[in-house]
Design a protein around this motif. Structure first.
Motif, mmCIF file in Angstrom:
data_model
loop_
_atom_site.group_PDB
_atom_site.id
_atom_site.type_symbol
_atom_site.label_atom_id
_atom_site.label_comp_id
_atom_site.label_asym_id
_atom_site.label_seq_id
_atom_site.Cartn_x
_atom_site.Cartn_y
_atom_site.Cartn_z
ATOM 1 N N THR A 479 0.835 -1.214 0.000
ATOM 2 C CA THR A 479 0.000 0.000 0.000
ATOM 3 C C THR A 479 0.865 1.257 0.000
ATOM 4 N N MET A 480 1.935 1.254 0.830
ATOM 5 C CA MET A 480 2.811 2.422 0.909
ATOM 6 C C MET A 480 3.625 2.601 -0.370
ATOM 7 N N TYR A 481 4.098 1.488 -0.951
ATOM 8 C CA TYR A 481 4.827 1.597 -2.221
ATOM 9 C C TYR A 481 3.927 2.179 -3.312
ATOM 10 N N GLU A 482 2.679 1.741 -3.344
ATOM 11 C CA GLU A 482 1.749 2.256 -4.358
ATOM 12 C C GLU A 482 1.469 3.747 -4.135
ATOM 13 N N LYS A 483 1.404 4.149 -2.866
ATOM 14 C CA LYS A 483 1.215 5.571 -2.563
ATOM 15 C C LYS A 483 2.440 6.372 -3.029
ATOM 16 N N ALA A 484 3.638 5.787 -2.837
ATOM 17 C CA ALA A 484 4.863 6.464 -3.276
ATOM 18 C C ALA A 484 4.887 6.594 -4.802
ATOM 19 N N LEU A 485 4.442 5.554 -5.512
ATOM 20 C CA LEU A 485 4.405 5.625 -6.974
ATOM 21 C C LEU A 485 3.376 6.638 -7.460
ATOM 22 N N ALA A 486 2.310 6.822 -6.709
ATOM 23 C CA ALA A 486 1.330 7.849 -7.079
ATOM 24 C C ALA A 486 1.942 9.242 -6.966
ATOM 25 N N LEU A 487 2.855 9.416 -5.986
ATOM 26 C CA LEU A 487 3.522 10.702 -5.812
ATOM 27 C C LEU A 487 4.626 10.906 -6.843
ATOM 28 N N SER A 488 5.337 9.830 -7.180
ATOM 29 C CA SER A 488 6.454 9.912 -8.129
ATOM 30 C C SER A 488 6.415 8.689 -9.039
ATOM 31 N N PRO A 489 5.643 8.748 -10.124
ATOM 32 C CA PRO A 489 5.406 7.559 -10.964
ATOM 33 C C PRO A 489 6.659 6.993 -11.620
ATOM 34 N N ARG A 490 7.704 7.771 -11.763
ATOM 35 C CA ARG A 490 8.905 7.297 -12.449
ATOM 36 C C ARG A 490 9.991 6.866 -11.463
ATOM 37 N N GLY A 491 9.603 6.427 -10.309
ATOM 38 C CA GLY A 491 10.568 5.961 -9.321
ATOM 39 C C GLY A 491 10.978 4.525 -9.591
ATOM 40 N N ALA A 492 12.124 4.347 -10.242
ATOM 41 C CA ALA A 492 12.579 2.995 -10.622
ATOM 42 C C ALA A 492 12.811 2.125 -9.401
ATOM 43 N N SER A 493 13.461 2.684 -8.368
ATOM 44 C CA SER A 493 13.756 1.890 -7.170
ATOM 45 C C SER A 493 12.476 1.492 -6.448
ATOM 46 N N THR A 494 11.459 2.359 -6.488
ATOM 47 C CA THR A 494 10.181 2.043 -5.853
ATOM 48 C C THR A 494 9.488 0.891 -6.586
ATOM 49 N N CYS A 495 9.538 0.930 -7.932
ATOM 50 C CA CYS A 495 8.967 -0.176 -8.714
ATOM 51 C C CYS A 495 9.672 -1.494 -8.393
ATOM 52 N N ALA A 496 11.001 -1.433 -8.289
ATOM 53 C CA ALA A 496 11.763 -2.640 -7.983
ATOM 54 C C ALA A 496 11.409 -3.163 -6.593
ATOM 55 N N ALA A 497 11.295 -2.246 -5.618
ATOM 56 C CA ALA A 497 10.961 -2.662 -4.253
ATOM 57 C C ALA A 497 9.557 -3.242 -4.180
ATOM 58 N N LEU A 498 8.644 -2.651 -4.949
ATOM 59 C CA LEU A 498 7.280 -3.170 -4.969
ATOM 60 C C LEU A 498 7.258 -4.571 -5.586
ATOM 61 N N GLY A 499 8.011 -4.739 -6.674
ATOM 62 C CA GLY A 499 8.111 -6.064 -7.273
ATOM 63 C C GLY A 499 8.717 -7.074 -6.317
ATOM 64 N N PHE A 500 9.749 -6.669 -5.577
ATOM 65 C CA PHE A 500 10.402 -7.563 -4.620
ATOM 66 C C PHE A 500 9.440 -7.976 -3.508
ATOM 67 N N THR A 501 8.597 -7.023 -3.067
ATOM 68 C CA THR A 501 7.613 -7.335 -2.020
ATOM 69 C C THR A 501 6.592 -8.357 -2.516
ATOM 70 N N TYR A 502 6.107 -8.159 -3.756
ATOM 71 C CA TYR A 502 5.201 -9.154 -4.337
ATOM 72 C C TYR A 502 5.899 -10.503 -4.485
ATOM 73 N N HIS A 503 7.184 -10.462 -4.831
ATOM 74 C CA HIS A 503 7.970 -11.686 -4.971
ATOM 75 C C HIS A 503 8.035 -12.432 -3.634
ATOM 76 N N LEU A 504 8.271 -11.677 -2.548
ATOM 77 C CA LEU A 504 8.322 -12.289 -1.222
ATOM 78 C C LEU A 504 6.973 -12.877 -0.823
ATOM 79 N N GLN A 505 5.910 -12.266 -1.316
ATOM 80 C CA GLN A 505 4.566 -12.777 -1.037
ATOM 81 C C GLN A 505 4.256 -14.043 -1.842
ATOM 82 N N GLY A 506 5.073 -14.292 -2.862
ATOM 83 C CA GLY A 506 4.812 -15.439 -3.731
ATOM 84 C C GLY A 506 4.053 -15.079 -4.980
ATOM 85 N N ASN A 507 3.744 -13.780 -5.195
ATOM 86 C CA ASN A 507 3.042 -13.336 -6.402
ATOM 87 C C ASN A 507 4.071 -13.036 -7.495
ATOM 88 N N THR A 508 4.613 -14.121 -8.072
ATOM 89 C CA THR A 508 5.731 -13.976 -9.008
ATOM 90 C C THR A 508 5.333 -13.225 -10.274
#
Length: 552
Positions: A479-508
């Protein structure tokens, strides 16, 4: 001897010459007046004023001393002290002003001769109390002698004697001599008349604004309200809508809320109306720097250097331009020049330190920040910058073990409502692997931010998301990563961190989407590339497993 009628004519001519800034003429006629009028005190004072305005300070002082007028009335003593102020003879200036006391409540003890000059403040001809002017001059002398504690006491005393002594308030606020709590306490102790509510409101709006967003907004709205819009007697009483100082207060509020675009728009319109409103210039330059407006910075710096080559703000503007284009050597050179022209110009000291820090010259950056901390005891930013520099260089022990208290805690004690302080406390806790503490500090940071978040607060949101991920609170982290992307849509590190979080959840599958998006924004990110490979292998393995289990 001249007749009284002729003497009065000379007085009128001399006063008119002063009013028209014809100082040589005023000196000429006042000199004849003193000679012809047998040295009346009022005529000597008129000549001394003319000499002072004509920048003949030593001659004016000699005149007052020759006629033995320093002890006759406070205004003579004040003028003599002003002459000594102009010649930078601070010790003698204090000697001329004499010994006076301030009681335990910070109130100035006036003598009988000083009370003579205290005019009826309820009358139409409102004048500044001479005692307040004397207190102000004592404060300036002690500040020049670097005795800031005594200067602070005299500035506060000047305001308490007469709240209309704006220069004392300006010294206290612009030189950051008081913390936010101390400013609020001082303003509450001032004795404003009922019709002076506008002045009380304006003073409040010009003081520190952290943690007072809604209160300051309501006060600004009251200042801008037209008199016919309210029937309450206690309202401001006059509309200051479109007044430059009120606009500068609103821009300052936007700046401290991180709304740099709004701040820039307000200051730009203000400077179009009054191009030489220097009080708003640091805000305009700071907002332009945050927004990367290098052309605006270049033009402002060029104009300021042409118009005000001896003012710190001009060279600060040049430093901001070079900082914006990342030429940090030039930036720190001009920030240094600004501090040499005006040692009490706080933005230049912070810019000086930031320019060194940008080049990893930590020792020089620390020296600049420590000087700022010594000069501006009521400003929390130097202590905050020192703590941030220790964090940047990974000196966590030094950041946490400073005496008398850690730097972030020092900043917090000066300004307990700045979100950036709590963000840095959260970062330090995160570095120490205290993730629960980090989450607590970062949540508190966001609690002081206005509900309408701007991209300036995106790093704090991301920091909280990282912390929640470490605590394995994946849903909240997402939820917080998505809020950060809404504030700065071109945040590459935020996209990567969000992907990593989904990866940890098992949502490959979703993780792969965000890894691809992150690499599209930043193709050379090795971590994201590695994690994408891992995710693809995991997804293919899972697909193979699903195929084997399918009943053909």
């Amino acid at each position: 001897m001249m007749r009284e009628r002729e003497l009065q004519k000379l007085r009128s001519v001399a006063r008119d010459c002063l009013a028209k800034h014809l100082y040589s003429s005023a000196i000429f006629f006042a000199d004849k007046l003193v000679t012809a009028g047998s040295g009346l005190a009022q005529d000597v004072y008129l000549q001394a004023q003319a000499l002072y305005q004509g920048r003949q300070h030593r001659r004016a002082l000699h005149l007052l001393r020759t006629h033995r007028l320093l002890s006759a009335h406070p205004r003579f003593r004040y003028l003599a002290a002003k002459c000594l102020e102009e010649t930078k003879e601070w010790e003698e200036c204090l000697a001329v002003l004499g010994d006076c006391e301030i009681d335990e409540h910070g109130n100035y003890q006036m003598n009988e001769d000083q009370e003579v000059e205290y005019c009826d403040q309820d009358g139409e001809d409102r004048e500044i109390n001479i005692a307040a002017a004397l207190c102000l001059l004592r404060g300036r002398a002690f500040e020049a002698l670097e005795n800031r504690s005594r200067a602070l006491r005299w500035y506060k005393a000047a305001l308490k004697v007469d709240p209309y002594c704006y220069e004392a308030f300006e010294h206290l606020i612009d030189n950051h001599m008081l913390s936010s709590d101390e400013e609020a306490h001082l303003l509450s102790s001032l004795k404003f008349d009922s019709q002076d509510r506008w002045l009380s409101l304006l003073y409040s709006c010009q003081s520190k604004k952290y943690g007072q967003v809604s209160l300051i907004e309501s006060k600004l709205a009251e200042l801008e309200r037209e008199p016919h819009e309210t029937q309450l007697e206690e309202q401001a009483g006059c509309s200051l809508k479109d007044n430059t100082d009120v606009l500068a207060c609103r821009a300052d509020l936007f700046y401290h809320r991180g709304e740099f675009q709004l701040c820039y728009e307000v200051t730009k319109s203000l400077l179009e109306k009054d191009p030489y409103h220097l009080k708003s210039m640091p805000l305009h330059l700071g907002a332009a720097l945050e927004l990367g407006r290098k052309n605006e910075l270049f033009l402002r710096a060029h104009n300021l250097v042409q118009e005000y080559p001896q003012k710190a703000i001009a060279w600060f503007a040049v430093g901001c331009y070079y900082y914006c284009i990342r030429q940090f050597d030039h930036a720190r050179r001009y920030f240094c020049k600004a501090t040499s022209l005006d040692v009490s110009f706080a933005p230049a000291w912070l810019g000086f330190g930031n320019a060194y820090a940008a080049q990893d010259e930590s020792d020089q950056a620390m020296a600049a920040y420590r000087t700022a901390a010594r000069l501006f005891a009521g400003c929390h930013l130097p202590a905050l910058c020192i703590g941030m520099e220790y964090l940047r260089t990974n000196n966590l022990n030094l950041a946490q073990q400073a005496r008398p208290k850690p730097f972030f805690m020092q900043a917090r004690s000066i300004c307990p409502t700045d979100p950036l302080v709590y963000n840095e406390l959260g970062v330090m806790a995160f570095r120490n692997k205290d993730y629960e503490g980090a989450a607590r500090w970062l949540r508190k940071s966001l609690s002081f931010v206005p509900p309408r978040l701007t991209d300036a607060w995106e790093p704090t949101v991301v920091n909280l998301a990282h912390t929640l991920r470490k605590l394995k609170l994946y849903t909240e982290a997402i939820t917080m990563y998505e809020k950060a992307l809404a504030l700065s849509p071109r945040g590459a590190s935020t996209c990567a961190a969000l992907g990593f979080t989904y990866h940890l959840q098992g949502n490959t599958g979703i993780a792969i989407e965000y890894y691809h998006k992150a690499l599209g924004l930043k193709p050379d990110d090795t971590f994201t590339a590695e994690m994408l490979t891992v995710a693809l292998i995991s997804a293919s393995d899972q697909a193979l497993l699903d195929t084997r289990n399918f009943p053909f």
